[in-house]
Design a protein around this motif. Structure first.
Motif, mmCIF file in Angstrom:
data_model
loop_
_atom_site.group_PDB
_atom_site.id
_atom_site.type_symbol
_atom_site.label_atom_id
_atom_site.label_comp_id
_atom_site.label_asym_id
_atom_site.label_seq_id
_atom_site.Cartn_x
_atom_site.Cartn_y
_atom_site.Cartn_z
ATOM 1 N N TYR A 271 -4.929 -1.439 3.874
ATOM 2 C CA TYR A 271 -4.072 -1.715 5.038
ATOM 3 C C TYR A 271 -3.573 -0.433 5.701
ATOM 4 C CZ TYR A 271 -4.367 -6.653 4.242
ATOM 5 O OH TYR A 271 -4.855 -7.925 4.127
ATOM 6 N N LEU A 272 -3.419 0.612 4.894
ATOM 7 C CA LEU A 272 -2.999 1.896 5.476
ATOM 8 C C LEU A 272 -4.148 2.553 6.229
ATOM 9 C CD1 LEU A 272 -0.921 3.710 2.710
ATOM 10 C CD2 LEU A 272 -0.117 2.898 4.927
ATOM 11 N N GLU A 273 -5.372 2.311 5.736
ATOM 12 C CA GLU A 273 -6.513 3.021 6.305
ATOM 13 C C GLU A 273 -7.124 2.320 7.506
ATOM 14 O OE1 GLU A 273 -8.745 3.348 2.737
ATOM 15 O OE2 GLU A 273 -7.358 4.856 1.951
ATOM 16 N N GLU A 274 -7.061 0.989 7.494
ATOM 17 C CA GLU A 274 -7.767 0.244 8.529
ATOM 18 C C GLU A 274 -7.193 0.434 9.923
ATOM 19 O OE1 GLU A 274 -7.990 -3.796 7.376
ATOM 20 O OE2 GLU A 274 -9.878 -3.532 6.325
ATOM 21 N N GLY A 275 -5.896 0.670 9.992
ATOM 22 C CA GLY A 275 -5.281 0.697 11.317
ATOM 23 C C GLY A 275 -5.131 -0.737 11.761
ATOM 24 N N GLY A 276 -3.919 -1.165 11.947
ATOM 25 C CA GLY A 276 -3.638 -2.592 12.181
ATOM 26 C C GLY A 276 -4.353 -3.138 13.390
ATOM 27 N N ASP B 156 0.834 -1.212 0.000
ATOM 28 C CA ASP B 156 0.000 0.000 0.000
ATOM 29 C C ASP B 156 0.867 1.260 0.000
ATOM 30 O OD1 ASP B 156 -2.357 -1.411 -0.004
ATOM 31 O OD2 ASP B 156 -3.082 -0.701 1.938
ATOM 32 N N VAL B 157 1.835 1.301 0.894
ATOM 33 C CA VAL B 157 2.631 2.522 1.024
ATOM 34 C C VAL B 157 3.519 2.721 -0.204
ATOM 35 C CG1 VAL B 157 4.723 1.714 2.242
ATOM 36 C CG2 VAL B 157 3.741 3.936 2.802
ATOM 37 N N SER B 158 3.984 1.623 -0.784
ATOM 38 C CA SER B 158 4.808 1.694 -1.991
ATOM 39 C C SER B 158 4.022 2.311 -3.145
ATOM 40 C CB SER B 158 5.276 0.275 -2.358
ATOM 41 O OG SER B 158 5.489 0.134 -3.743
ATOM 42 N N VAL B 159 2.798 1.823 -3.342
ATOM 43 C CA VAL B 159 1.969 2.333 -4.439
ATOM 44 C C VAL B 159 1.557 3.779 -4.155
ATOM 45 C CG1 VAL B 159 -0.221 2.041 -5.678
ATOM 46 C CG2 VAL B 159 1.176 0.030 -5.125
ATOM 47 N N LYS B 160 1.186 4.055 -2.899
ATOM 48 C CA LYS B 160 0.732 5.413 -2.561
ATOM 49 C C LYS B 160 1.838 6.443 -2.771
ATOM 50 C CE LYS B 160 -1.502 8.198 0.963
ATOM 51 N NZ LYS B 160 -1.938 8.327 2.363
ATOM 52 N N LEU B 161 3.045 6.126 -2.290
ATOM 53 C CA LEU B 161 4.141 7.106 -2.356
ATOM 54 C C LEU B 161 5.022 6.943 -3.602
ATOM 55 C CD1 LEU B 161 5.329 7.186 1.390
ATOM 56 C CD2 LEU B 161 3.574 8.577 0.288
ATOM 57 N N GLY B 162 4.788 5.868 -4.378
ATOM 58 C CA GLY B 162 5.585 5.668 -5.590
ATOM 59 C C GLY B 162 7.017 5.223 -5.323
ATOM 60 N N ILE B 163 7.205 4.419 -4.277
ATOM 61 C CA ILE B 163 8.548 3.904 -3.955
ATOM 62 C C ILE B 163 8.578 2.403 -4.281
ATOM 63 C CG2 ILE B 163 10.286 3.599 -2.139
ATOM 64 C CD1 ILE B 163 8.813 5.784 -0.537
ATOM 65 N N PRO B 164 9.533 1.943 -5.116
ATOM 66 C CA PRO B 164 9.595 0.504 -5.413
ATOM 67 C C PRO B 164 9.887 -0.322 -4.159
ATOM 68 C CG PRO B 164 11.156 1.750 -6.775
ATOM 69 C CD PRO B 164 10.600 2.703 -5.769
ATOM 70 N N TRP B 165 9.365 -1.551 -4.143
ATOM 71 C CA TRP B 165 9.710 -2.458 -3.036
ATOM 72 C C TRP B 165 9.968 -3.854 -3.567
ATOM 73 C CZ3 TRP B 165 6.864 -6.423 -0.212
ATOM 74 C CH2 TRP B 165 5.573 -6.692 -0.691
ATOM 75 N N THR C 78 -5.479 -1.939 -5.041
ATOM 76 C CA THR C 78 -4.373 -1.086 -4.608
ATOM 77 C C THR C 78 -3.859 -0.187 -5.728
ATOM 78 O OG1 THR C 78 -3.746 -2.889 -3.134
ATOM 79 C CG2 THR C 78 -2.188 -1.076 -3.338
ATOM 80 N N CYS C 79 -3.346 -0.804 -6.814
ATOM 81 C CA CYS C 79 -2.757 0.052 -7.851
ATOM 82 C C CYS C 79 -3.782 0.497 -8.884
ATOM 83 C CB CYS C 79 -1.547 -0.626 -8.490
ATOM 84 S SG CYS C 79 -1.910 -2.089 -9.451
ATOM 85 N N GLY C 80 -4.927 -0.219 -8.989
ATOM 86 C CA GLY C 80 -5.968 0.188 -9.924
ATOM 87 C C GLY C 80 -6.881 1.242 -9.315
#
Ligand code: ZN
Length: 337
Positions: A250-255, A136-145, A242-244
């Motif tokens: 997972y970022l929004e739900e709060g673990g 989630d964070v990778s797609v949101k911020l555009g950082i490869p993982w 996620t990417c579509g």
């Protein structure tokens, strides 16, 4: 630049002197510092990646030493947090690299701050919850993982380029079936870790050097015991949440407030409202009930058949049970009272 230190890598044509300069100016963040994490951290620090942030919530135990290459018996005897032990070893290995170890549980509340500004995210996690958070964070911020997972003798890896290729949720919309075995139930051998991390680290170097055309572009699996390799080319799923749709569940739900951990008969408790704990005060209180050991980073309290490891941020790992209710009860009685 210390040319002598990196001379063999500079001789390798695709890197060269210019590539080495690039590596020294790049920043990677590693989430999870167990078997996969220690191997990736070791290789990247030796390669001269400029900055490495290591985030891990756990401490070193004897059962880790068979495959977690940065730790030794002394670290286990002292129950050092893995992020702390790894930072010490890695600084001694290459002082050119800015190594930062953080004893933190990665959650939806802190992940964006932990990875923002880094060029690449490395997966050293041991559970799918965390990997979906990374995705989630990778797609949101555009950082490869770079995803990597190992159970028993089989290893699996994939490089995710947000916006340019499929993400983890395109391939596995939910935790993959048949992968519910963990190193707790099926064991794990170090060479399988070696295979996965060799691919992960090479992919990381290619990405940091801007050589995306050299990436393997696949979901890549290898069983080092059965000698079975498999490589499939996943496609972007246009309907991917996620990417579509850019819905970051997972970022929004709060673990969750508890997680059963891989590799041990234990449950982790994390109160999201935690204001932090004074471990000295807690130690004095718990000594009435049983033996307590403490260092600068954590406190260990034995209460047969359980063992509670408590961190200053209020997080606790309850060993001796896999029942979240039992763990919550122990936490409420001994830690939060
Ligand atoms: Zn996707």
């Amino acid at each position: 630049m210390n040319v002598e230190k990196y001379s063999r890598q500079i001789l390798f044509r695709p890197i060269g002197r210019e590539g080495q300069e690039k590596l020294l100016a790049s920043k990677a963040v590693l989430v999870g510092c167990g078997a996969l994490g220690t191997a990736q951290a070791n290789a990247l620090v030796r390669a001269g990646v400029g900055a490495l942030r290591i985030v891990d919530r756990d401490y070193v135990e004897e059962s880790n030493l068979q495959r977690q290459g940065l730790f030794d018996e002394k670290d286990a005897a002292e129950s050092l947090p893995k992020a702390v032990a790894a930072e010490r070893k890695l600084r001694a290995i290459n002082s050119d690299v800015h190594v930062e170890g953080l004893v933190v549980d990665v959650t939806s509340g802190n992940i964006e701050d932990l990875v923002r500004g880094y060029d690449i995210i490395l997966d050293g996690a041991d559970n799918f919850e965390t990997r979906y958070l990374l995705n989630d964070v990778s797609v949101k911020l555009g950082i490869p993982w770079i995803y990597g997972a190992v159970v028993a003798s089989s290893a699996l890896t994939m490089t995710i380029l947000p916006g340019r290729g499929p993400c983890l949720a395109c391939v596995f919309p939910g935790p993959p079936q048949g992968l519910h075995e963990t190193c707790d139930t099926a064991g794990i051998i170090a060479p399988a870790v070696g295979w996965a991390t060799s691919i992960q680290v090479t992919e990381a170097l290619k990405l940091l050097l801007g050589r995306e055309n050299q990436l393997h572009g696949s979901l890549f699996a290898f069983d080092v015991w059965e000698n079975h390799a498999q490589q499939v080319r996943p496609r972007i799923d246009p309907g991917c949440r996620t990417c579509g749709q850019r819905v970051f569940t997972y970022l929004e739900e709060g673990g969750p407030t508890h997680v059963t951990m891989c590799g041990r008969n234990s449950v982790q408790i994390h109160r999201r409202d935690s204001r932090g704990l004074d471990l000295k005060v807690l130690k004095a209180r718990l000594e009435k009930f049983g033996p307590v050991k403490a260092n600068d980073f954590l406190l260990k309290f034995s209460l047969e058949p359980y063992e509670l490891t408590v961190f200053p941020d209020g997080r606790a790992i309850i060993k001796g049970t896999q029942d979240a209710a039992v763990a919550r009860g122990l936490y409420a009685k001994y830690v939060s009272s």
